[in-house]
Scaffold this motif. Structure first.
Motif, PDB file in Angstrom:
ATOM      1  N   TRP A 183      -4.047   0.438  -8.444  1.00  0.00           N
ATOM      2  CA  TRP A 183      -3.692   1.854  -8.541  1.00  0.00           C
ATOM      3  C   TRP A 183      -4.350   2.611  -7.402  1.00  0.00           C
ATOM      4  O   TRP A 183      -5.522   2.409  -7.104  1.00  0.00           O
ATOM      5  N   PHE A 184      -3.572   3.494  -6.774  1.00  0.00           N
ATOM      6  CA  PHE A 184      -4.135   4.387  -5.765  1.00  0.00           C
ATOM      7  C   PHE A 184      -4.061   5.807  -6.310  1.00  0.00           C
ATOM      8  O   PHE A 184      -2.985   6.303  -6.645  1.00  0.00           O
ATOM      9  N   ASN A 185      -5.215   6.454  -6.413  1.00  0.00           N
ATOM     10  CA  ASN A 185      -5.294   7.764  -7.043  1.00  0.00           C
ATOM     11  C   ASN A 185      -4.972   8.876  -6.053  1.00  0.00           C
ATOM     12  O   ASN A 185      -5.545   8.951  -4.962  1.00  0.00           O
ATOM     13  N   THR A 186      -4.044   9.748  -6.442  1.00  0.00           N
ATOM     14  CA  THR A 186      -3.694  10.939  -5.669  1.00  0.00           C
ATOM     15  C   THR A 186      -3.895  12.161  -6.557  1.00  0.00           C
ATOM     16  O   THR A 186      -4.034  12.030  -7.790  1.00  0.00           O
ATOM     17  N   PRO A 187      -3.920  13.363  -5.981  1.00  0.00           N
ATOM     18  CA  PRO A 187      -4.055  14.572  -6.806  1.00  0.00           C
ATOM     19  C   PRO A 187      -2.964  14.724  -7.857  1.00  0.00           C
ATOM     20  O   PRO A 187      -3.160  15.375  -8.886  1.00  0.00           O
ATOM     21  N   ASP A 188      -1.801  14.123  -7.604  1.00  0.00           N
ATOM     22  CA  ASP A 188      -0.691  14.199  -8.561  1.00  0.00           C
ATOM     23  C   ASP A 188      -0.696  13.068  -9.571  1.00  0.00           C
ATOM     24  O   ASP A 188       0.207  12.963 -10.402  1.00  0.00           O
ATOM     25  N   GLY A 189      -1.717  12.220  -9.499  1.00  0.00           N
ATOM     26  CA  GLY A 189      -1.803  11.115 -10.436  1.00  0.00           C
ATOM     27  C   GLY A 189      -1.834   9.782  -9.711  1.00  0.00           C
ATOM     28  O   GLY A 189      -1.566   9.691  -8.511  1.00  0.00           O
ATOM     29  N   PRO A 190      -2.155   8.709 -10.443  1.00  0.00           N
ATOM     30  CA  PRO A 190      -2.262   7.377  -9.825  1.00  0.00           C
ATOM     31  C   PRO A 190      -0.895   6.780  -9.498  1.00  0.00           C
ATOM     32  O   PRO A 190       0.081   6.967 -10.227  1.00  0.00           O
ATOM     33  N   ILE A 191      -0.824   6.072  -8.377  1.00  0.00           N
ATOM     34  CA  ILE A 191       0.370   5.346  -7.955  1.00  0.00           C
ATOM     35  C   ILE A 191       0.148   3.863  -8.242  1.00  0.00           C
ATOM     36  O   ILE A 191      -0.841   3.268  -7.800  1.00  0.00           O
ATOM     37  N   HIS A 192       1.063   3.275  -8.980  1.00  0.00           N
ATOM     38  CA  HIS A 192       0.952   1.857  -9.331  1.00  0.00           C
ATOM     39  C   HIS A 192       1.353   0.992  -8.149  1.00  0.00           C
ATOM     40  O   HIS A 192       2.402   1.205  -7.523  1.00  0.00           O
ATOM     41  N   ILE A 193       0.520  -0.014  -7.827  1.00  0.00           N
ATOM     42  CA  ILE A 193       0.798  -0.933  -6.732  1.00  0.00           C
ATOM     43  C   ILE A 193       0.605  -2.365  -7.237  1.00  0.00           C
ATOM     44  O   ILE A 193      -0.529  -2.817  -7.407  1.00  0.00           O
ATOM     45  N   PRO A 194       1.687  -3.091  -7.509  1.00  0.00           N
ATOM     46  CA  PRO A 194       1.560  -4.499  -7.928  1.00  0.00           C
ATOM     47  C   PRO A 194       0.974  -5.347  -6.801  1.00  0.00           C
ATOM     48  O   PRO A 194       1.301  -5.151  -5.626  1.00  0.00           O
ATOM     49  N   LEU A 195       0.135  -6.300  -7.159  1.00  0.00           N
ATOM     50  CA  LEU A 195      -0.533  -7.154  -6.193  1.00  0.00           C
ATOM     51  C   LEU A 195      -0.430  -8.619  -6.612  1.00  0.00           C
ATOM     52  O   LEU A 195      -0.307  -8.918  -7.804  1.00  0.00           O
ATOM     53  N   ASP A 196      -0.503  -9.501  -5.629  1.00  0.00           N
ATOM     54  CA  ASP A 196      -0.553 -10.944  -5.864  1.00  0.00           C
ATOM     55  C   ASP A 196      -1.791 -11.502  -5.182  1.00  0.00           C
ATOM     56  O   ASP A 196      -2.235 -10.966  -4.157  1.00  0.00           O
ATOM     57  N   TYR A 197      -2.326 -12.574  -5.745  1.00  0.00           N
ATOM     58  CA  TYR A 197      -3.466 -13.221  -5.109  1.00  0.00           C
ATOM     59  C   TYR A 197      -3.239 -14.725  -5.047  1.00  0.00           C
ATOM     60  O   TYR A 197      -2.451 -15.303  -5.800  1.00  0.00           O
ATOM     61  N   LEU A 198      -3.954 -15.354  -4.107  1.00  0.00           N
ATOM     62  CA  LEU A 198      -3.883 -16.798  -3.934  1.00  0.00           C
ATOM     63  C   LEU A 198      -5.221 -17.290  -3.400  1.00  0.00           C
ATOM     64  O   LEU A 198      -5.768 -16.711  -2.460  1.00  0.00           O
ATOM     65  N   VAL A 199      -5.751 -18.324  -4.036  1.00  0.00           N
ATOM     66  CA  VAL A 199      -6.924 -19.029  -3.512  1.00  0.00           C
ATOM     67  C   VAL A 199      -6.392 -20.296  -2.866  1.00  0.00           C
ATOM     68  O   VAL A 199      -5.831 -21.164  -3.534  1.00  0.00           O
ATOM     69  N   TYR A 200      -6.547 -20.394  -1.534  1.00  0.00           N
ATOM     70  CA  TYR A 200      -5.920 -21.482  -0.789  1.00  0.00           C
ATOM     71  C   TYR A 200      -6.868 -21.981   0.292  1.00  0.00           C
ATOM     72  O   TYR A 200      -7.404 -21.181   1.060  1.00  0.00           O
ATOM     73  N   ASP A 201      -7.051 -23.294   0.348  1.00  0.00           N
ATOM     74  CA  ASP A 201      -7.920 -23.883   1.356  1.00  0.00           C
ATOM     75  C   ASP A 201      -9.304 -23.240   1.252  1.00  0.00           C
ATOM     76  O   ASP A 201      -9.939 -23.324   0.207  1.00  0.00           O
ATOM     77  N   ILE A 261      -8.555  -1.430  -9.697  1.00  0.00           N
ATOM     78  CA  ILE A 261      -7.971  -2.753  -9.877  1.00  0.00           C
ATOM     79  C   ILE A 261      -8.115  -3.178 -11.335  1.00  0.00           C
ATOM     80  O   ILE A 261      -9.187  -3.054 -11.922  1.00  0.00           O
ATOM     81  N   LEU A 262      -7.012  -3.684 -11.901  1.00  0.00           N
ATOM     82  CA  LEU A 262      -7.032  -4.226 -13.258  1.00  0.00           C
ATOM     83  C   LEU A 262      -6.763  -5.719 -13.178  1.00  0.00           C
ATOM     84  O   LEU A 262      -5.630  -6.160 -13.027  1.00  0.00           O
ATOM     85  N   LEU A 263      -7.841  -6.498 -13.216  1.00  0.00           N
ATOM     86  CA  LEU A 263      -7.743  -7.949 -13.075  1.00  0.00           C
ATOM     87  C   LEU A 263      -8.780  -8.609 -13.960  1.00  0.00           C
ATOM     88  O   LEU A 263      -9.959  -8.301 -13.874  1.00  0.00           O
ATOM     89  N   GLN A 264      -8.323  -9.513 -14.810  1.00  0.00           N
ATOM     90  CA  GLN A 264      -9.250 -10.191 -15.715  1.00  0.00           C
ATOM     91  C   GLN A 264      -9.050 -11.700 -15.747  1.00  0.00           C
ATOM     92  O   GLN A 264     -10.003 -12.454 -15.731  1.00  0.00           O
ATOM     93  N   ASP A 265      -7.795 -12.147 -15.791  1.00  0.00           N
ATOM     94  CA  ASP A 265      -7.518 -13.574 -15.934  1.00  0.00           C
ATOM     95  C   ASP A 265      -7.691 -14.289 -14.599  1.00  0.00           C
ATOM     96  O   ASP A 265      -6.954 -14.041 -13.646  1.00  0.00           O
ATOM     97  N   MET A 266      -8.674 -15.182 -14.518  1.00  0.00           N
ATOM     98  CA  MET A 266      -8.906 -15.951 -13.305  1.00  0.00           C
ATOM     99  C   MET A 266      -8.771 -17.447 -13.570  1.00  0.00           C
ATOM    100  O   MET A 266      -9.407 -18.262 -12.925  1.00  0.00           O
ATOM    101  N   SER A 267      -7.948 -17.813 -14.538  1.00  0.00           N
ATOM    102  CA  SER A 267      -7.833 -19.214 -14.925  1.00  0.00           C
ATOM    103  C   SER A 267      -7.035 -20.036 -13.913  1.00  0.00           C
ATOM    104  O   SER A 267      -7.111 -21.259 -13.923  1.00  0.00           O
ATOM    105  N   LYS A 268      -6.269 -19.373 -13.050  1.00  0.00           N
ATOM    106  CA  LYS A 268      -5.451 -20.080 -12.069  1.00  0.00           C
ATOM    107  C   LYS A 268      -5.838 -19.641 -10.658  1.00  0.00           C
ATOM    108  O   LYS A 268      -6.480 -18.614 -10.461  1.00  0.00           O
ATOM    109  N   ASP A 269      -5.409 -20.426  -9.678  1.00  0.00           N
ATOM    110  CA  ASP A 269      -5.679 -20.102  -8.285  1.00  0.00           C
ATOM    111  C   ASP A 269      -4.635 -19.170  -7.694  1.00  0.00           C
ATOM    112  O   ASP A 269      -4.724 -18.798  -6.521  1.00  0.00           O
ATOM    113  N   THR A 270      -3.650 -18.781  -8.476  1.00  0.00           N
ATOM    114  CA  THR A 270      -2.641 -17.835  -8.021  1.00  0.00           C
ATOM    115  C   THR A 270      -2.205 -16.977  -9.195  1.00  0.00           C
ATOM    116  O   THR A 270      -2.251 -17.419 -10.354  1.00  0.00           O
ATOM    117  N   GLY A 271      -1.811 -15.750  -8.920  1.00  0.00           N
ATOM    118  CA  GLY A 271      -1.398 -14.857  -9.997  1.00  0.00           C
ATOM    119  C   GLY A 271      -1.087 -13.465  -9.498  1.00  0.00           C
ATOM    120  O   GLY A 271      -1.148 -13.182  -8.286  1.00  0.00           O
TER     121      GLY A 271
END
Length: 219
Positions: free
Chosen positions: A185-203, A170-180
Motif C-alpha cells: 500500500w502506498f499512502n496518499t492524502p486521499d487514502g492508500p493505493i493498493h499495489i499487488p506485489l510478487d516475490y521470488l527467492v532465487y539462487d 506491506i502485508l506479508l506473513q506466509d513465508m512457507s514457499k520461495d515464491t508468492g
C-alpha cells in the motif's frame, strides 16, 4: 550469456542476469551508442562499470535489440527508443530489469546473505517490525522481502521525500514457499493505493516486483 531468469508477466516481463563476464566482453555485448560511451567513460570503479554495462546488456537481451537508457527528472529510468516503462535493480553480482508496457513498474533485488536487522526500524512500521521478528526462523529473509517491497514501490511512484516506515505499508506473513504474492500500500492524502506485489527467492537473491497505474496516484 548468464541470463539466469526470464519470466513473462501480464503486459511485461523481467530478467535476472548473473554477472560473470569481464568488462571487455560486456562492452561488446552492450552495443553502446556514442552518448552511452561518453557516459560510460565517466565511471571509474570496476564494479560500477560492470553493473552499468550489464544493465544495458540485459535490456538488449530482453528487447532483442540495442537500447539506450535515459532518466526522468525524478531519477526513474526509461528506454530512449521504446514505448514502455522499465525498472532496474542491482546488487553484488546481479542485475534485474522489469519491463511493463502499460504501468509504472518497480523491481528490487538483494543478496540473501545481506543482514538488515540493525536498520529495520528505519524502514518498517511498528506492526511490520513485530510481524518480522515474530517469525524468528526466517526473520532476516522476511526483513529482506519487506525491504525489497518498499524499494520496489518507491521506484514505481513519481514522488520524492517518501518515508518508508509510514508512506509504504506491506502485508506479508506466509513465508512457507520461495515464491508468492502479497499486498503493498502506498499512502496518499486521499487514502492508500493498493499495489499487488510478487516475490521470488532465487539462487543467491531475494527479488520483489510489481507495477501501478500512475493515474491512481495523487499526493
Amino acid at each position: 550469456m548468464p541470463l539466469v531468469l526470464h519470466q513473462n508477466i501480464e503486459n511485461g516481463e523481467f530478467g535476472l542476469w548473473k554477472i560473470s563476464e569481464e568488462i571487455e566482453e560486456l562492452l561488446v555485448l552492450a552495443q553502446l551508442s556514442d552518448l552511452d560511451r561518453l557516459n560510460y567513460s565517466e565511471i571509474s570503479a570496476t564494479h560500477r562499470k560492470k553493473e552499468w554495462l550489464t544493465t544495458r546488456v540485459l535490456l538488449n537481451a530482453l528487447l532483442n535489440k540495442p537500447a539506450s537508457i535515459k532518466y526522468h527528472i525524478d531519477g526513474r529510468p526509461f528506454p530512449a527508443n521504446g514505448q514502455f516503462n522499465i525498472s532496474i535493480s542491482h546488487t553484488k553480482g546481479f542485475v534485474a530489469i522489469l519491463i511493463h508496457r502499460l504501468y509504472s513498474p518497480g523491481i528490487d533485488i538483494e543478496l540473501i546473505s545481506r543482514q538488515v536487522g540493525k536498520v529495520a526500524t528505519r524502514f518498517l512500521s511498528p506492526d511490520e517490525l513485530v510481524n518480522c521478528r515474530e517469525t524468528t526462523d526466517q526473520s532476516n529473509r522476511l526483513l529482506l522481502i519487506h525491504w525489497c517491497a518498499k524499494e520496489a514501490i518507491f521506484k514505481m511512484v513519481p514522488f520524492t521525500n517518501i518515508e518508508f516506515s509510514t508512506d509504504i505499508q506491506i502485508l506479508l506473513q506466509d513465508m512457507s514457499k520461495d515464491t508468492g504474492s502479497f499486498d503493498g500500500w502506498f499512502n496518499t492524502p486521499d487514502g492508500p493505493i493498493h499495489i499487488p506485489l510478487d516475490y521470488l527467492v532465487y539462487d543467491e537473491v531475494v527479488m520483489v516486483w510489481g507495477y501501478v497505474d500512475e493515474l491512481k496516484l495523487s499526493r
